[in-house]
Design a protein around this motif. Structure first.
Motif, PDB file in Angstrom:
ATOM      1  N   VAL A  51      23.999  29.443  34.241  1.00  0.00           N
ATOM      2  CA  VAL A  51      24.365  28.615  35.385  1.00  0.00           C
ATOM      3  C   VAL A  51      24.061  29.371  36.676  1.00  0.00           C
ATOM      4  O   VAL A  51      24.619  30.438  36.929  1.00  0.00           O
ATOM      5  CB  VAL A  51      25.861  28.244  35.367  1.00  0.00           C
ATOM      6  CG1 VAL A  51      26.173  27.239  36.471  1.00  0.00           C
ATOM      7  CG2 VAL A  51      26.279  27.708  34.015  1.00  0.00           C
ATOM      8  N   LEU A  52      23.148  28.816  37.466  1.00  0.00           N
ATOM      9  CA  LEU A  52      22.912  29.307  38.823  1.00  0.00           C
ATOM     10  C   LEU A  52      23.835  28.554  39.755  1.00  0.00           C
ATOM     11  O   LEU A  52      23.857  27.323  39.749  1.00  0.00           O
ATOM     12  CB  LEU A  52      21.456  29.086  39.228  1.00  0.00           C
ATOM     13  CG  LEU A  52      21.107  29.384  40.697  1.00  0.00           C
ATOM     14  CD1 LEU A  52      21.282  30.862  41.008  1.00  0.00           C
ATOM     15  CD2 LEU A  52      19.692  28.917  41.015  1.00  0.00           C
ATOM     16  N   GLN A  53      24.613  29.284  40.561  1.00  0.00           N
ATOM     17  CA  GLN A  53      25.605  28.658  41.430  1.00  0.00           C
ATOM     18  C   GLN A  53      25.407  29.066  42.883  1.00  0.00           C
ATOM     19  O   GLN A  53      25.176  30.232  43.185  1.00  0.00           O
ATOM     20  CB  GLN A  53      27.030  29.056  41.024  1.00  0.00           C
ATOM     21  CG  GLN A  53      27.495  28.496  39.704  1.00  0.00           C
ATOM     22  CD  GLN A  53      28.976  28.765  39.483  1.00  0.00           C
ATOM     23  OE1 GLN A  53      29.483  29.829  39.790  1.00  0.00           O
ATOM     24  NE2 GLN A  53      29.674  27.781  38.942  1.00  0.00           N
ATOM     25  N   MET A  54      25.531  28.088  43.777  1.00  0.00           N
ATOM     26  CA  MET A  54      25.558  28.337  45.218  1.00  0.00           C
ATOM     27  C   MET A  54      26.537  27.369  45.856  1.00  0.00           C
ATOM     28  O   MET A  54      26.692  26.244  45.384  1.00  0.00           O
ATOM     29  CB  MET A  54      24.166  28.160  45.839  1.00  0.00           C
ATOM     30  CG  MET A  54      23.157  29.197  45.417  1.00  0.00           C
ATOM     31  SD  MET A  54      21.554  28.985  46.234  1.00  0.00           S
ATOM     32  CE  MET A  54      20.918  27.605  45.275  1.00  0.00           C
ATOM     33  N   GLY A  55      27.189  27.805  46.917  1.00  0.00           N
ATOM     34  CA  GLY A  55      28.120  26.911  47.595  1.00  0.00           C
ATOM     35  C   GLY A  55      28.515  27.446  48.951  1.00  0.00           C
ATOM     36  O   GLY A  55      28.432  28.643  49.214  1.00  0.00           O
ATOM     37  N   ALA A  56      28.951  26.546  49.832  1.00  0.00           N
ATOM     38  CA  ALA A  56      29.421  26.928  51.159  1.00  0.00           C
ATOM     39  C   ALA A  56      30.364  25.847  51.661  1.00  0.00           C
ATOM     40  O   ALA A  56      30.219  24.667  51.313  1.00  0.00           O
ATOM     41  CB  ALA A  56      28.256  27.099  52.127  1.00  0.00           C
ATOM     42  N   LYS A  57      31.331  26.261  52.477  1.00  0.00           N
ATOM     43  CA  LYS A  57      32.207  25.284  53.104  1.00  0.00           C
ATOM     44  C   LYS A  57      32.664  25.788  54.466  1.00  0.00           C
ATOM     45  O   LYS A  57      32.767  26.996  54.697  1.00  0.00           O
ATOM     46  CB  LYS A  57      33.422  24.947  52.229  1.00  0.00           C
ATOM     47  CG  LYS A  57      34.457  26.045  52.070  1.00  0.00           C
ATOM     48  CD  LYS A  57      35.641  25.510  51.270  1.00  0.00           C
ATOM     49  CE  LYS A  57      36.728  26.556  51.086  1.00  0.00           C
ATOM     50  NZ  LYS A  57      36.318  27.648  50.183  1.00  0.00           N
ATOM     51  N   GLY A  58      32.892  24.843  55.363  1.00  0.00           N
ATOM     52  CA  GLY A  58      33.451  25.130  56.669  1.00  0.00           C
ATOM     53  C   GLY A  58      34.875  24.624  56.726  1.00  0.00           C
ATOM     54  O   GLY A  58      35.168  23.526  56.253  1.00  0.00           O
ATOM     55  N   VAL A  59      35.768  25.435  57.297  1.00  0.00           N
ATOM     56  CA  VAL A  59      37.193  25.106  57.344  1.00  0.00           C
ATOM     57  C   VAL A  59      37.633  25.031  58.803  1.00  0.00           C
ATOM     58  O   VAL A  59      37.424  25.979  59.576  1.00  0.00           O
ATOM     59  CB  VAL A  59      38.025  26.170  56.600  1.00  0.00           C
ATOM     60  CG1 VAL A  59      39.509  25.842  56.689  1.00  0.00           C
ATOM     61  CG2 VAL A  59      37.591  26.277  55.149  1.00  0.00           C
ATOM     62  N   TYR A  60      38.254  23.909  59.181  1.00  0.00           N
ATOM     63  CA  TYR A  60      38.771  23.733  60.540  1.00  0.00           C
ATOM     64  C   TYR A  60      40.285  23.601  60.482  1.00  0.00           C
ATOM     65  O   TYR A  60      40.823  22.666  59.879  1.00  0.00           O
ATOM     66  CB  TYR A  60      38.175  22.489  61.194  1.00  0.00           C
ATOM     67  CG  TYR A  60      38.681  22.271  62.607  1.00  0.00           C
ATOM     68  CD1 TYR A  60      38.102  22.952  63.682  1.00  0.00           C
ATOM     69  CD2 TYR A  60      39.733  21.402  62.856  1.00  0.00           C
ATOM     70  CE1 TYR A  60      38.579  22.765  64.970  1.00  0.00           C
ATOM     71  CE2 TYR A  60      40.211  21.203  64.140  1.00  0.00           C
ATOM     72  CZ  TYR A  60      39.626  21.899  65.196  1.00  0.00           C
ATOM     73  OH  TYR A  60      40.101  21.715  66.466  1.00  0.00           O
ATOM     74  N   SER A  61      40.982  24.551  61.087  1.00  0.00           N
ATOM     75  CA  SER A  61      42.435  24.563  61.078  1.00  0.00           C
ATOM     76  C   SER A  61      42.964  23.752  62.262  1.00  0.00           C
ATOM     77  O   SER A  61      42.823  24.162  63.413  1.00  0.00           O
ATOM     78  CB  SER A  61      42.950  25.999  61.145  1.00  0.00           C
ATOM     79  OG  SER A  61      44.356  26.034  61.160  1.00  0.00           O
ATOM     80  N   PHE A  62      43.580  22.580  61.992  1.00  0.00           N
ATOM     81  CA  PHE A  62      44.097  21.763  63.080  1.00  0.00           C
ATOM     82  C   PHE A  62      45.592  21.988  63.326  1.00  0.00           C
ATOM     83  O   PHE A  62      46.129  21.520  64.326  1.00  0.00           O
ATOM     84  CB  PHE A  62      43.790  20.282  62.858  1.00  0.00           C
ATOM     85  CG  PHE A  62      44.252  19.720  61.557  1.00  0.00           C
ATOM     86  CD1 PHE A  62      45.533  19.207  61.418  1.00  0.00           C
ATOM     87  CD2 PHE A  62      43.399  19.688  60.462  1.00  0.00           C
ATOM     88  CE1 PHE A  62      45.959  18.668  60.223  1.00  0.00           C
ATOM     89  CE2 PHE A  62      43.815  19.144  59.261  1.00  0.00           C
ATOM     90  CZ  PHE A  62      45.107  18.637  59.131  1.00  0.00           C
ATOM     91  N   THR A  63      46.269  22.696  62.404  1.00  0.00           N
ATOM     92  CA  THR A  63      47.617  23.217  62.635  1.00  0.00           C
ATOM     93  C   THR A  63      47.670  24.574  61.943  1.00  0.00           C
ATOM     94  O   THR A  63      46.774  24.903  61.135  1.00  0.00           O
ATOM     95  CB  THR A  63      48.724  22.304  62.057  1.00  0.00           C
ATOM     96  OG1 THR A  63      48.754  22.452  60.631  1.00  0.00           O
ATOM     97  CG2 THR A  63      48.501  20.846  62.438  1.00  0.00           C
ATOM     98  N   PRO A  64      48.698  25.392  62.184  1.00  0.00           N
ATOM     99  CA  PRO A  64      48.779  26.677  61.480  1.00  0.00           C
ATOM    100  C   PRO A  64      48.827  26.543  59.961  1.00  0.00           C
ATOM    101  O   PRO A  64      48.413  27.462  59.250  1.00  0.00           O
ATOM    102  CB  PRO A  64      50.076  27.293  62.028  1.00  0.00           C
ATOM    103  CG  PRO A  64      50.238  26.685  63.379  1.00  0.00           C
ATOM    104  CD  PRO A  64      49.732  25.285  63.234  1.00  0.00           C
ATOM    105  N   GLN A  65      49.316  25.412  59.458  1.00  0.00           N
ATOM    106  CA  GLN A  65      49.462  25.259  58.008  1.00  0.00           C
ATOM    107  C   GLN A  65      48.407  24.366  57.362  1.00  0.00           C
ATOM    108  O   GLN A  65      48.202  24.456  56.143  1.00  0.00           O
ATOM    109  CB  GLN A  65      50.851  24.674  57.667  1.00  0.00           C
ATOM    110  CG  GLN A  65      52.004  25.647  57.816  1.00  0.00           C
ATOM    111  CD  GLN A  65      52.410  25.825  59.266  1.00  0.00           C
ATOM    112  OE1 GLN A  65      52.401  24.860  60.031  1.00  0.00           O
ATOM    113  NE2 GLN A  65      52.748  27.046  59.648  1.00  0.00           N
ATOM    114  N   PHE A  66      47.724  23.513  58.116  1.00  0.00           N
ATOM    115  CA  PHE A  66      46.836  22.541  57.494  1.00  0.00           C
ATOM    116  C   PHE A  66      45.431  22.608  58.082  1.00  0.00           C
ATOM    117  O   PHE A  66      45.251  22.832  59.281  1.00  0.00           O
ATOM    118  CB  PHE A  66      47.399  21.125  57.650  1.00  0.00           C
ATOM    119  CG  PHE A  66      48.641  20.894  56.858  1.00  0.00           C
ATOM    120  CD1 PHE A  66      48.575  20.570  55.516  1.00  0.00           C
ATOM    121  CD2 PHE A  66      49.889  21.027  57.456  1.00  0.00           C
ATOM    122  CE1 PHE A  66      49.728  20.370  54.780  1.00  0.00           C
ATOM    123  CE2 PHE A  66      51.051  20.828  56.725  1.00  0.00           C
ATOM    124  CZ  PHE A  66      50.966  20.506  55.379  1.00  0.00           C
TER     125      PHE A  66
END
Length: 249
Positions: free
Chosen positions: A192-207
Protein backbone atom coordinates in the motif's frame (compact mmCIF):
# COMPACT_ATOMS: atom_id res chain seq x y z
CA UNK A 1 24.75 33.97 41.10
CA UNK A 2 22.90 30.68 41.68
CA UNK A 3 19.54 32.36 40.97
CA UNK A 4 20.91 33.85 37.76
CA UNK A 5 22.20 30.44 36.63
CA UNK A 6 18.86 28.82 37.44
CA UNK A 7 17.00 31.50 35.52
CA UNK A 8 19.29 31.01 32.54
CA UNK A 9 18.60 27.25 32.54
CA UNK A 10 14.84 27.81 32.73
CA UNK A 11 14.95 30.31 29.87
CA UNK A 12 16.89 27.80 27.79
CA UNK A 13 14.61 24.84 28.57
CA UNK A 14 11.20 26.57 28.44
CA UNK A 15 11.21 27.28 24.68
CA UNK A 16 11.83 23.59 24.02
CA UNK A 17 8.76 22.57 26.05
CA UNK A 18 6.70 25.36 24.52
CA UNK A 19 7.72 24.20 21.05
CA UNK A 20 6.94 20.58 21.91
CA UNK A 21 3.43 21.43 23.02
CA UNK A 22 2.71 23.80 20.16
CA UNK A 23 1.97 21.16 17.48
CA UNK A 24 -1.19 20.00 19.23
CA UNK A 25 -3.51 21.89 16.86
CA UNK A 26 -3.07 19.21 14.19
CA UNK A 27 -2.07 16.35 16.50
CA UNK A 28 -4.33 16.47 19.60
CA UNK A 29 -7.61 16.04 17.73
CA UNK A 30 -10.62 13.74 17.66
CA UNK A 31 -12.48 14.20 14.39
CA UNK A 32 -15.42 12.99 12.31
CA UNK A 33 -15.85 13.66 8.60
CA UNK A 34 -17.75 12.99 5.44
CA UNK A 35 -15.82 11.87 2.37
CA UNK A 36 -16.13 11.48 -1.38
CA UNK A 37 -14.10 8.57 -2.78
CA UNK A 38 -12.97 7.97 -6.35
CA UNK A 39 -11.52 4.59 -7.36
CA UNK A 40 -9.92 4.53 -10.84
CA UNK A 41 -9.00 0.82 -10.78
CA UNK A 42 -8.34 -2.21 -13.01
CA UNK A 43 -8.99 -5.92 -12.64
CA UNK A 44 -8.12 -8.88 -14.89
CA UNK A 45 -8.74 -12.59 -14.35
CA UNK A 46 -8.48 -15.74 -16.46
CA UNK A 47 -8.52 -19.52 -16.29
CA UNK A 48 -7.88 -22.21 -18.90
CA UNK A 49 -10.99 -21.34 -20.93
CA UNK A 50 -12.21 -17.88 -19.92
CA UNK A 51 -10.91 -14.39 -19.26
CA UNK A 52 -12.44 -11.17 -17.99
CA UNK A 53 -11.35 -7.64 -17.26
CA UNK A 54 -12.79 -4.45 -15.84
CA UNK A 55 -11.51 -0.92 -15.50
CA UNK A 56 -12.74 2.38 -14.24
CA UNK A 57 -14.18 3.07 -10.84
CA UNK A 58 -16.96 4.59 -8.83
CA UNK A 59 -17.40 7.92 -7.12
CA UNK A 60 -19.04 7.18 -3.79
CA UNK A 61 -19.74 8.80 -0.45
CA UNK A 62 -18.65 7.69 2.99
CA UNK A 63 -17.72 8.61 6.52
CA UNK A 64 -14.67 8.43 8.75
CA UNK A 65 -13.34 9.10 12.24
CA UNK A 66 -9.84 9.65 13.60
CA UNK A 67 -7.91 10.43 16.77
CA UNK A 68 -4.46 12.03 16.88
CA UNK A 69 -2.29 12.61 19.93
CA UNK A 70 1.16 14.03 20.66
CA UNK A 71 3.08 14.40 23.94
CA UNK A 72 5.64 16.99 25.03
CA UNK A 73 8.48 14.85 23.65
CA UNK A 74 6.68 14.90 20.27
CA UNK A 75 5.89 11.19 20.17
CA UNK A 76 2.66 10.98 18.19
CA UNK A 77 -0.04 8.44 17.37
CA UNK A 78 -2.81 8.35 14.77
CA UNK A 79 -5.82 6.01 14.69
CA UNK A 80 -8.34 6.26 11.86
CA UNK A 81 -11.25 4.36 10.32
CA UNK A 82 -13.14 5.16 7.13
CA UNK A 83 -15.96 3.52 5.18
CA UNK A 84 -17.02 4.07 1.56
CA UNK A 85 -20.41 2.86 0.34
CA UNK A 86 -19.46 1.78 -3.17
CA UNK A 87 -17.45 -0.89 -4.98
CA UNK A 88 -13.89 -0.15 -6.11
CA UNK A 89 -14.58 -1.51 -9.61
CA UNK A 90 -17.45 -0.39 -11.84
CA UNK A 91 -18.99 -1.96 -14.94
CA UNK A 92 -20.91 -0.41 -17.85
CA UNK A 93 -22.75 -3.64 -18.64
CA UNK A 94 -24.03 -4.77 -15.23
CA UNK A 95 -24.93 -3.46 -11.79
CA UNK A 96 -22.07 -3.48 -9.28
CA UNK A 97 -22.34 -2.74 -5.58
CA UNK A 98 -20.10 -3.08 -2.55
CA UNK A 99 -17.93 -1.13 -0.17
CA UNK A 100 -14.38 -0.46 0.97
CA UNK A 101 -13.13 0.28 4.46
CA UNK A 102 -9.77 0.79 6.13
CA UNK A 103 -8.37 0.98 9.64
CA UNK A 104 -5.04 2.82 9.93
CA UNK A 105 -2.62 3.16 12.84
CA UNK A 106 0.59 5.20 12.90
CA UNK A 107 3.08 5.87 15.70
CA UNK A 108 6.19 7.99 15.36
CA UNK A 109 8.41 10.80 16.57
CA UNK A 110 8.48 14.42 15.37
CA UNK A 111 11.63 16.55 15.31
CA UNK A 112 11.32 20.36 15.18
CA UNK A 113 13.38 21.80 12.34
CA UNK A 114 12.02 25.34 12.74
CA UNK A 115 9.68 27.07 15.22
CA UNK A 116 6.76 26.50 12.85
CA UNK A 117 7.74 23.16 11.30
CA UNK A 118 8.38 19.58 12.47
CA UNK A 119 9.02 16.34 10.61
CA UNK A 120 9.55 12.76 11.70
CA UNK A 121 9.31 9.05 10.85
CA UNK A 122 6.52 6.68 11.80
CA UNK A 123 5.62 2.99 11.82
CA UNK A 124 2.24 2.06 10.35
CA UNK A 125 -0.33 -0.72 10.12
CA UNK A 126 -3.43 -0.98 7.92
CA UNK A 127 -6.32 -3.39 7.63
CA UNK A 128 -8.39 -2.98 4.46
CA UNK A 129 -11.54 -4.73 3.25
CA UNK A 130 -13.06 -4.53 -0.24
CA UNK A 131 -16.36 -6.13 -1.22
CA UNK A 132 -18.06 -6.27 -4.61
CA UNK A 133 -21.40 -7.72 -5.67
CA UNK A 134 -22.36 -8.19 -9.32
CA UNK A 135 -25.98 -7.73 -10.39
CA UNK A 136 -27.24 -9.36 -7.21
CA UNK A 137 -26.08 -12.82 -8.29
CA UNK A 138 -22.57 -13.06 -6.89
CA UNK A 139 -20.12 -11.36 -4.56
CA UNK A 140 -16.42 -11.30 -3.78
CA UNK A 141 -14.41 -9.88 -0.91
CA UNK A 142 -10.72 -9.20 -0.22
CA UNK A 143 -9.08 -8.49 3.14
CA UNK A 144 -5.53 -7.16 3.41
CA UNK A 145 -3.11 -6.57 6.28
CA UNK A 146 -0.04 -4.40 5.67
CA UNK A 147 2.77 -2.94 7.77
CA UNK A 148 5.43 -0.35 6.99
CA UNK A 149 6.38 3.23 7.69
CA UNK A 150 6.73 6.73 6.37
CA UNK A 151 7.25 10.39 7.13
CA UNK A 152 4.96 12.88 8.90
CA UNK A 153 5.11 16.68 8.52
CA UNK A 154 3.23 19.22 10.68
CA UNK A 155 3.22 23.00 11.03
CA UNK A 156 2.65 25.47 13.84
CA UNK A 157 1.97 28.87 12.34
CA UNK A 158 0.92 30.53 15.59
CA UNK A 159 -2.41 31.37 13.99
CA UNK A 160 -5.72 29.59 13.54
CA UNK A 161 -4.66 27.55 10.47
CA UNK A 162 -2.15 24.67 10.34
CA UNK A 163 -1.48 21.69 8.10
CA UNK A 164 -0.21 18.14 8.42
CA UNK A 165 0.83 15.62 5.77
CA UNK A 166 2.23 12.12 5.50
CA UNK A 167 3.68 9.75 2.91
CA UNK A 168 4.57 6.11 3.41
CA UNK A 169 4.65 2.57 2.08
CA UNK A 170 3.26 -0.53 3.76
CA UNK A 171 4.25 -4.02 2.64
CA UNK A 172 1.53 -6.64 2.40
CA UNK A 173 1.67 -9.16 5.25
CA UNK A 174 -1.39 -11.41 5.02
CA UNK A 175 -4.58 -11.51 2.97
CA UNK A 176 -7.77 -13.50 2.53
CA UNK A 177 -10.26 -13.58 -0.32
CA UNK A 178 -13.52 -15.28 -1.18
CA UNK A 179 -16.06 -15.42 -4.00
CA UNK A 180 -19.65 -16.58 -3.43
CA UNK A 181 -18.57 -18.06 -0.11
CA UNK A 182 -15.61 -20.02 -1.48
CA UNK A 183 -12.21 -19.06 -0.10
CA UNK A 184 -9.31 -18.42 -2.46
CA UNK A 185 -6.20 -20.57 -2.24
CA UNK A 186 -3.37 -18.58 -0.64
CA UNK A 187 -4.32 -15.13 -2.02
CA UNK A 188 -1.50 -12.57 -2.25
CA UNK A 189 -1.31 -9.62 0.09
CA UNK A 190 -1.00 -6.14 -1.37
CA UNK A 191 1.53 -3.42 -0.70
CA UNK A 192 0.00 0.00 0.00
CA UNK A 193 1.38 3.36 -1.11
CA UNK A 194 -0.12 6.07 1.08
CA UNK A 195 -0.20 9.87 0.87
CA UNK A 196 -2.38 12.39 2.64
CA UNK A 197 -2.68 15.99 3.80
CA UNK A 198 -5.17 18.09 5.70
CA UNK A 199 -5.61 21.70 6.75
CA UNK A 200 -7.05 22.49 10.17
CA UNK A 201 -8.76 25.79 11.05
CA UNK A 202 -9.40 26.41 14.74
CA UNK A 203 -12.51 28.59 15.15
CA UNK A 204 -12.57 28.19 18.97
CA UNK A 205 -9.90 26.92 21.40
CA UNK A 206 -11.65 23.54 21.52
CA UNK A 207 -13.16 23.06 18.05
CA UNK A 208 -11.73 23.02 14.52
CA UNK A 209 -12.90 22.51 10.98
CA UNK A 210 -10.68 20.59 8.58
CA UNK A 211 -10.45 19.48 4.98
CA UNK A 212 -8.06 17.04 3.41
CA UNK A 213 -7.22 14.48 0.76
CA UNK A 214 -5.82 10.95 0.98
CA UNK A 215 -4.53 8.52 -1.63
CA UNK A 216 -4.01 4.76 -1.20
CA UNK A 217 -2.74 2.52 -4.00
CA UNK A 218 -3.10 -1.28 -3.84
CA UNK A 219 -1.73 -3.83 -6.27
CA UNK A 220 -1.75 -7.63 -6.09
CA UNK A 221 -1.42 -10.48 -8.59
CA UNK A 222 -2.43 -14.13 -8.18
CA UNK A 223 -1.39 -17.30 -9.97
CA UNK A 224 -2.68 -20.80 -9.22
CA UNK A 225 -1.07 -23.27 -11.61
CA UNK A 226 -3.27 -26.38 -10.97
CA UNK A 227 -6.35 -24.59 -12.32
CA UNK A 228 -4.51 -22.18 -14.68
CA UNK A 229 -5.96 -19.23 -12.76
CA UNK A 230 -4.35 -15.81 -13.12
CA UNK A 231 -5.61 -12.55 -11.69
CA UNK A 232 -4.30 -9.03 -11.16
CA UNK A 233 -5.87 -5.99 -9.53
CA UNK A 234 -4.81 -2.38 -9.02
CA UNK A 235 -7.00 -0.16 -6.86
CA UNK A 236 -6.38 3.57 -6.67
CA UNK A 237 -8.47 5.10 -3.91
CA UNK A 238 -8.62 8.91 -3.71
CA UNK A 239 -10.61 10.37 -0.82
CA UNK A 240 -11.59 13.99 -0.26
CA UNK A 241 -12.84 14.78 3.24
CA UNK A 242 -14.41 17.62 5.23
CA UNK A 243 -15.20 17.46 8.93
CA UNK A 244 -15.13 18.79 12.47
CA UNK A 245 -12.71 18.01 15.28
CA UNK A 246 -12.37 18.51 19.02
CA UNK A 247 -9.00 19.74 20.26
CA UNK A 248 -8.08 18.20 23.62
CA UNK A 249 -4.67 19.92 23.87
Amino acid sequence: MKKIATAAVLLAVFPAFALAASFGQTQNLIGIYGQVTGTPSTLTASDASHSASASGGNTSGGIGVFANGVNTQLWFVHLGFNYTDGAAISSSSTSVNGHSMQFNARIGKLFPVAPAFAVGPYLAYQYANFKMGVNGIGSASYNNNAMGGGLEVVTNTGGPFDVSAHIGYLAGVTASASADGYGAHNPPSSGVLQMGAKGVYSFTPQFSAFAGVAYDRYHASYNYAPDSINASATINEVRGMVGLAYNFD
